[in-house]
Design a protein around this motif. Structure first.
Motif, PDB file in Angstrom:
ATOM      1  N   ASN A  16       0.807  -1.223   0.000  1.00 27.11           N
ATOM      2  CA  ASN A  16       0.000   0.000   0.000  1.00 27.11           C
ATOM      3  C   ASN A  16       0.843   1.277   0.000  1.00 27.11           C
ATOM      4  O   ASN A  16       0.456   2.290   0.576  1.00 27.11           O
ATOM      5  CB  ASN A  16      -0.986   0.013   1.170  1.00 27.11           C
ATOM      6  CG  ASN A  16      -2.055  -1.034   1.009  1.00 27.11           C
ATOM      7  OD1 ASN A  16      -2.501  -1.307  -0.102  1.00 27.11           O
ATOM      8  ND2 ASN A  16      -2.460  -1.639   2.115  1.00 27.11           N
ATOM      9  N   LEU A  17       2.004   1.221  -0.637  1.00 28.48           N
ATOM     10  CA  LEU A  17       2.805   2.437  -0.799  1.00 28.48           C
ATOM     11  C   LEU A  17       2.359   3.227  -2.019  1.00 28.48           C
ATOM     12  O   LEU A  17       2.533   4.440  -2.071  1.00 28.48           O
ATOM     13  CB  LEU A  17       4.284   2.074  -0.929  1.00 28.48           C
ATOM     14  CG  LEU A  17       4.897   1.367   0.279  1.00 28.48           C
ATOM     15  CD1 LEU A  17       6.323   0.940  -0.032  1.00 28.48           C
ATOM     16  CD2 LEU A  17       4.859   2.265   1.495  1.00 28.48           C
ATOM     17  N   ILE A  18       1.801   2.527  -2.997  1.00 28.17           N
ATOM     18  CA  ILE A  18       1.243   3.161  -4.185  1.00 28.17           C
ATOM     19  C   ILE A  18      -0.147   2.587  -4.422  1.00 28.17           C
ATOM     20  O   ILE A  18      -0.505   1.553  -3.859  1.00 28.17           O
ATOM     21  CB  ILE A  18       2.140   2.945  -5.427  1.00 28.17           C
ATOM     22  CG1 ILE A  18       2.316   1.442  -5.718  1.00 28.17           C
ATOM     23  CG2 ILE A  18       3.475   3.634  -5.271  1.00 28.17           C
ATOM     24  CD1 ILE A  18       3.060   1.145  -6.995  1.00 28.17           C
ATOM     25  N   GLU A  19      -0.933   3.263  -5.232  1.00 28.70           N
ATOM     26  CA  GLU A  19      -2.297   2.816  -5.481  1.00 28.70           C
ATOM     27  C   GLU A  19      -2.488   2.210  -6.859  1.00 28.70           C
ATOM     28  O   GLU A  19      -3.410   1.419  -7.066  1.00 28.70           O
ATOM     29  CB  GLU A  19      -3.267   3.988  -5.303  1.00 28.70           C
ATOM     30  CG  GLU A  19      -3.298   4.510  -3.886  1.00 28.70           C
ATOM     31  CD  GLU A  19      -4.182   5.728  -3.746  1.00 28.70           C
ATOM     32  OE1 GLU A  19      -4.755   6.182  -4.751  1.00 28.70           O
ATOM     33  OE2 GLU A  19      -4.287   6.236  -2.619  1.00 28.70           O
ATOM     34  N   HIS A  20      -1.642   2.573  -7.830  1.00 30.57           N
ATOM     35  CA  HIS A  20      -1.807   2.103  -9.201  1.00 30.57           C
ATOM     36  C   HIS A  20      -0.443   1.821  -9.813  1.00 30.57           C
ATOM     37  O   HIS A  20       0.553   2.441  -9.447  1.00 30.57           O
ATOM     38  CB  HIS A  20      -2.521   3.148 -10.067  1.00 30.57           C
ATOM     39  CG  HIS A  20      -3.860   3.552  -9.544  1.00 30.57           C
ATOM     40  ND1 HIS A  20      -4.980   2.785  -9.715  1.00 30.57           N
ATOM     41  CD2 HIS A  20      -4.251   4.646  -8.848  1.00 30.57           C
ATOM     42  CE1 HIS A  20      -6.005   3.389  -9.139  1.00 30.57           C
ATOM     43  NE2 HIS A  20      -5.581   4.523  -8.607  1.00 30.57           N
ATOM     44  N   ILE A  21      -0.437   0.903 -10.767  1.00 28.45           N
ATOM     45  CA  ILE A  21       0.735   0.653 -11.604  1.00 28.45           C
ATOM     46  C   ILE A  21       0.298   0.876 -13.044  1.00 28.45           C
ATOM     47  O   ILE A  21      -0.680   0.286 -13.501  1.00 28.45           O
ATOM     48  CB  ILE A  21       1.262  -0.787 -11.438  1.00 28.45           C
ATOM     49  CG1 ILE A  21       1.733  -1.026 -10.002  1.00 28.45           C
ATOM     50  CG2 ILE A  21       2.405  -1.049 -12.412  1.00 28.45           C
ATOM     51  CD1 ILE A  21       2.159  -2.455  -9.741  1.00 28.45           C
TER      52      ILE A  21
END
Length: 123
Positions: A16-21
């Motif tokens: 959960n460090l980023i929301e999208h790739i």
């Protein structure tokens, strides 16, 4: 920074460090379309589907500064400035080496103020 970690994109998403790739900006804009975020303590819905992407280039002054803050060129400018002024000191009357040396030193000093420093903290 004392402790630093390195994450792959999948690990960062899992933790959960980023929301999208996304592989590109249009794909990212499609992924975040309809997402609600908070701006100035107000919920805001992002409408980014089919958004127009406009690329703005840097002005020539910033492009020149970007070239000048290259550490390799910065070192060569500083070295060339010292050599040019030393040549002028040992061979007075030859104006070109001293002038080019002074200009090189001025460029090196002004660019070094904007460069990213990697010197140890004790220097």
């Amino acid at each position: 920074m004392v402790n630093a970690n390195e994450y792959t994109a999948a690990q960062a998403l899992h933790d959960n460090l980023i929301e999208h790739i996304a592989r590109s900006l249009p794909v990212l804009l499609d992924q975040v379309d309809g997402t609600t975020t908070t701006y100035n303590q107000k919920p805001t819905v992002l409408h980014t589907a089919d958004a127009h992407i406009e690329t703005v280039g840097m002005p020539w002054t910033l492009e020149l500064l970007d070239v000048l803050i290259n550490p390799n060129l910065l070192y060569l400018l500083f070295l060339g400035g010292i050599i040019g002024i030393a040549y002028e000191v040992f061979h007075p009357g030859v104006i070109l080496p001293g002038t080019l040396g002074a200009v090189s030193l001025i460029l090196a000093c002004s660019a070094s103020r904007s460069s990213r420093s990697t010197w140890p903290a004790s220097c």
